[in-house]
Design a protein around this motif. Structure first.
Motif, short mmCIF file in Angstrom:
data_model
loop_
_atom_site.label_atom_id
_atom_site.label_comp_id
_atom_site.label_asym_id
_atom_site.label_seq_id
_atom_site.Cartn_x
_atom_site.Cartn_y
_atom_site.Cartn_z
N ARG A 7 47.00 88.79 60.70
CA ARG A 7 46.71 87.37 60.73
C ARG A 7 47.93 86.52 60.40
O ARG A 7 47.93 85.32 60.66
N ILE A 8 48.94 87.13 59.82
CA ILE A 8 50.17 86.41 59.50
C ILE A 8 51.04 86.33 60.74
O ILE A 8 51.28 87.35 61.39
N TRP A 262 54.58 78.57 56.94
CA TRP A 262 53.32 79.30 57.11
C TRP A 262 52.33 78.97 55.99
O TRP A 262 51.15 78.74 56.24
N ARG A 266 48.72 77.24 56.46
CA ARG A 266 47.54 77.98 56.01
C ARG A 266 46.70 77.13 55.06
O ARG A 266 45.48 77.05 55.21
N THR A 267 47.34 76.51 54.08
CA THR A 267 46.59 75.69 53.11
C THR A 267 45.98 74.47 53.79
O THR A 267 44.87 74.05 53.46
N ASP A 269 45.00 74.32 56.97
CA ASP A 269 43.84 74.81 57.76
C ASP A 269 42.65 75.08 56.87
O ASP A 269 41.50 74.78 57.22
#
Length: 277
Positions: A7-8, A262, A266-267, A269
């Motif tokens: 997922r990264i 990234w 991510r945070t 989202d």
């Protein structure tokens, strides 16, 4: 574990691996380095060989060893200076946003005054008066950089401070400390995490600039910026000794920024998903 790694994004994976490699190399420098960082082990500017993987520097010291120990010093000072700048800048920024009034006005104008002076010139003046050691470098770099952190922390906190859940906490009778650490801080982490990576890289570049000008890490120790200064004359003769620490700075800067981007995405989202739910 494999699913979480997939997922990264590839760019973030590369950034994480490269950053970890730099950190491990710095931590394990005494184990990895084949020589002492201050001992002359060959002739001046020897080429790369089986004995000296990256050649030697302007005094005949092993360049691979100097690069490892230089990274150790660079990362150590930059990390502590960044931690100091975020602790000081974020605390004051959140406090100014929550307290407001004359406290906010006086503190903001003081920060504006400090920021109006070019950071490098300010640091050069201060370091030319104070003793040039590791503690002084960390304190000076941390305080000067905290003004930038103060600005972004205050801007984010001002927006969060007027939201309904903060107002509800105030109506419940929660104190300012509670509001700062339990309401504002968790909702301000996203931009601060991205800024953390940028400030860390800025600290490395700032330290390198100070060392290149002679007011950073002092001989016989050296950081990457000091190594560039020591070996810059070799560039004229096609000797890459000064380019290797410069390349290390560039690679580390790119890898840390890839990770910071990234984490920010991510945070953002995650917060967007929670808000929609």
């Amino acid at each position: 574990m494999l699913l979480s790694l997939r997922r990264i994004p590839i760019s973030a994976q590369v950034g994480i691996l490269v950053t970890i490699a730099f950190v491990l190399a710095a931590l394990l420098a005494p184990v990895i380095a084949p020589y002492s960082s201050t001992v002359v082990v060959g002739d001046v500017w020897e080429p790369m060989s089986a004995k000296h993987w990256l050649g030697t520097d302007n005094l005949g010291r092993d360049l691979f060893t100097r690069l490892l120990y230089g990274g150790r010093i660079t990362l150590f000072i930059a990390a502590l200076a960044t931690a100091l700048s975020f602790t000081l800048g974020a605390s004051l920024g959140f406090s100014a946003a929550v307290i407001g009034g004359w406290f906010d006005e006086v503190l903001s104008r003081f920060v504006d005054m400090i920021m109006s002076i070019p950071t490098l010139i300010f640091a050069l003046v201060v370091l030319s008066v104070l003793p040039s050691n590791t503690v002084t470098l960390i304190v000076v770099m941390g305080i000067l950089d905290s003004t930038r952190v103060y600005r972004i922390s205050r801007a984010v906190a001002v927006d969060v401070n007027v939201m309904d859940f903060v107002e509800a906490a105030k109506l419940r009778g929660e104190g300012k400390i509670w509001v700062i650490f339990r309401e504002i801080l968790p909702n301000a982490l996203s931009p601060l995490v991205a800024e953390l990576g940028l400030r860390f890289i800025f600290a490395i570049l700032f330290l390198s600039a100070l060392s290149f000008l002679g007011l950073g890490v002092q001989p016989p120790q050296s950081d990457w910026g000091g190594m560039v200064k020591e070996n810059k004359d070799g560039i004229v003769f096609g000797i890459p000794a000064a380019l290797l620490p410069a390349a290390a700075i560039a690679i580390l800067a790119i890898s840390v920024n890839l990770v910071a981007d990234w984490v920010l995405n991510r945070t953002t989202d995650l917060k967007g998903g929670r808000g929609n739910g």
